[in-house]
Design a protein around this motif. Sequence first.
Motif, PDB file in Angstrom:
ATOM      1  N   CYS A 229     -26.268  23.816 -26.101  1.00  0.00           N
ATOM      2  CA  CYS A 229     -25.722  22.867 -24.812  1.00  0.00           C
ATOM      3  C   CYS A 229     -26.236  21.487 -25.662  1.00  0.00           C
ATOM      4  CB  CYS A 229     -26.833  23.133 -23.814  1.00  0.00           C
ATOM      5  SG  CYS A 229     -26.426  22.078 -22.430  1.00  0.00           S
ATOM      6  N   PHE A 230     -25.241  20.599 -25.511  1.00  0.00           N
ATOM      7  CA  PHE A 230     -25.399  19.150 -26.187  1.00  0.00           C
ATOM      8  C   PHE A 230     -25.480  17.911 -24.987  1.00  0.00           C
ATOM      9  CE2 PHE A 230     -23.456  21.729 -29.466  1.00  0.00           C
ATOM     10  CZ  PHE A 230     -24.297  21.702 -30.451  1.00  0.00           C
ATOM     11  N   ALA A 231     -26.149  17.318 -25.301  1.00  0.00           N
ATOM     12  CA  ALA A 231     -25.681  15.590 -24.568  1.00  0.00           C
ATOM     13  C   ALA A 231     -24.772  15.282 -25.627  1.00  0.00           C
ATOM     14  CB  ALA A 231     -27.052  14.901 -24.485  1.00  0.00           C
ATOM     15  N   THR A 232     -23.693  14.737 -24.735  1.00  0.00           N
ATOM     16  CA  THR A 232     -22.459  14.429 -25.754  1.00  0.00           C
ATOM     17  C   THR A 232     -22.567  13.060 -26.573  1.00  0.00           C
ATOM     18  OG1 THR A 232     -20.995  15.342 -23.926  1.00  0.00           O
ATOM     19  CG2 THR A 232     -19.984  13.885 -25.466  1.00  0.00           C
ATOM     20  N   ALA A 233     -23.466  12.289 -25.930  1.00  0.00           N
ATOM     21  CA  ALA A 233     -23.810  11.213 -26.916  1.00  0.00           C
ATOM     22  C   ALA A 233     -24.706  11.249 -27.942  1.00  0.00           C
ATOM     23  CB  ALA A 233     -24.620  10.127 -25.707  1.00  0.00           C
ATOM     24  N   GLN A 234     -25.151  12.437 -27.943  1.00  0.00           N
ATOM     25  CA  GLN A 234     -26.171  12.531 -28.993  1.00  0.00           C
ATOM     26  C   GLN A 234     -25.461  13.720 -29.971  1.00  0.00           C
ATOM     27  OE1 GLN A 234     -29.959  13.848 -27.204  1.00  0.00           O
ATOM     28  NE2 GLN A 234     -30.277  11.719 -26.321  1.00  0.00           N
ATOM     29  N   ALA A 235     -24.328  14.129 -29.643  1.00  0.00           N
ATOM     30  CA  ALA A 235     -23.792  15.284 -30.549  1.00  0.00           C
ATOM     31  C   ALA A 235     -22.439  14.525 -31.410  1.00  0.00           C
ATOM     32  CB  ALA A 235     -23.232  16.287 -29.612  1.00  0.00           C
ATOM     33  N   SER A 236     -22.134  15.420 -32.592  1.00  0.00           N
ATOM     34  CA  SER A 236     -20.827  14.967 -33.289  1.00  0.00           C
ATOM     35  C   SER A 236     -19.807  16.035 -32.925  1.00  0.00           C
ATOM     36  CB  SER A 236     -21.241  14.854 -34.736  1.00  0.00           C
ATOM     37  OG  SER A 236     -21.745  16.159 -35.228  1.00  0.00           O
ATOM     38  N   MET A 237     -18.574  15.702 -33.512  1.00  0.00           N
ATOM     39  CA  MET A 237     -17.588  16.665 -33.411  1.00  0.00           C
ATOM     40  C   MET A 237     -17.995  17.816 -34.225  1.00  0.00           C
ATOM     41  SD  MET A 237     -14.430  16.442 -31.964  1.00  0.00           S
ATOM     42  CE  MET A 237     -13.875  14.857 -32.239  1.00  0.00           C
ATOM     43  N   GLU A 238     -18.660  17.495 -35.451  1.00  0.00           N
ATOM     44  CA  GLU A 238     -19.211  18.845 -36.315  1.00  0.00           C
ATOM     45  C   GLU A 238     -20.260  19.630 -35.699  1.00  0.00           C
ATOM     46  OE1 GLU A 238     -18.956  15.568 -37.162  1.00  0.00           O
ATOM     47  OE2 GLU A 238     -17.297  15.582 -38.607  1.00  0.00           O
ATOM     48  N   ASP A 239     -20.935  18.984 -34.843  1.00  0.00           N
ATOM     49  CA  ASP A 239     -21.986  19.824 -34.162  1.00  0.00           C
ATOM     50  C   ASP A 239     -21.388  20.724 -32.950  1.00  0.00           C
ATOM     51  OD1 ASP A 239     -24.290  18.610 -35.121  1.00  0.00           O
ATOM     52  OD2 ASP A 239     -24.092  17.284 -33.738  1.00  0.00           O
ATOM     53  N   LEU A 240     -20.291  20.370 -32.490  1.00  0.00           N
ATOM     54  CA  LEU A 240     -19.625  21.229 -31.637  1.00  0.00           C
ATOM     55  C   LEU A 240     -18.665  22.255 -32.054  1.00  0.00           C
ATOM     56  CD1 LEU A 240     -18.028  18.395 -29.068  1.00  0.00           C
ATOM     57  CD2 LEU A 240     -20.324  19.571 -29.135  1.00  0.00           C
TER      58      LEU A 240
END
Length: 255
Positions: A229-240
């Motif tokens: 589960c990510f906060a979008t503002a703190q995530a990168s495409m690579e994380d997803l």
Amino acid sequence: MAVPLIAARGIVKSYGQVEALRGADFSLGAGEVVALIGDNGAGKSTLAKILSGVERPDGGTIEVDGEPVAFGSAEEARSAGIETVYQDLALCADLTPAANFFLGRERLRPGLLGLLGVLDNAAMRRATQDACERLGVRLPSQSAPVSALSGGQRQGVAVARAVTWARRAVFMDEPTAALGVVQTRRVLDLIRTVRDSGVSVVLISHNMQDVMAVSDRVEVLRLGRRVACFATAQASMEDLVGAMTGALEQQEGRP
């Protein structure tokens, strides 16, 4: 912490020998857009169908505003203020936008005519036009059938219908699939407008650019479970992508 608008814990669902969900969790807060992502077969569509009343889980719990619920049908979910925009839009191509908008919720004329079952078509057309205009959906005609509309316009009618009847949340399954660049941008703007109106949105999508552009949070399913589960503002495409493919779990040393 605030009580989630919708919370699912340990959801299990099998189709014969196929385990679609293996203890999946999910949460949606008030006034947010949550993207639900995962590879093909991850279970995201199954989870969305369960949370919108289309399917019944084999196990697990669902709460709405902190209260346990057990939706037996999509109608029960709609009664709880949860609407769905399906990937195929579930529009009747030969009917007008207003007829689609009020399908199953038709308004009758006042007085004796209403008692005789006469529909108030003018009122339904006005309400449909008002709802579309509030969301910035421009229709060339209220008298033309839905089949005469562009893909983006049909998407707008489906979204406007769901938002009008939703009190709590709208599930959107691949809302930009097969749309062009301009139409996709309009649909993403619609999602932001819906959120700003106070209705929460669950976005189910394979398009990572759309997810990053419009969501507040991202929940990732893999093999029937929520794995990140990510906060979008703190995530990168690579994380997803790493969470979807299992690479993130391998980096963290999880089995």
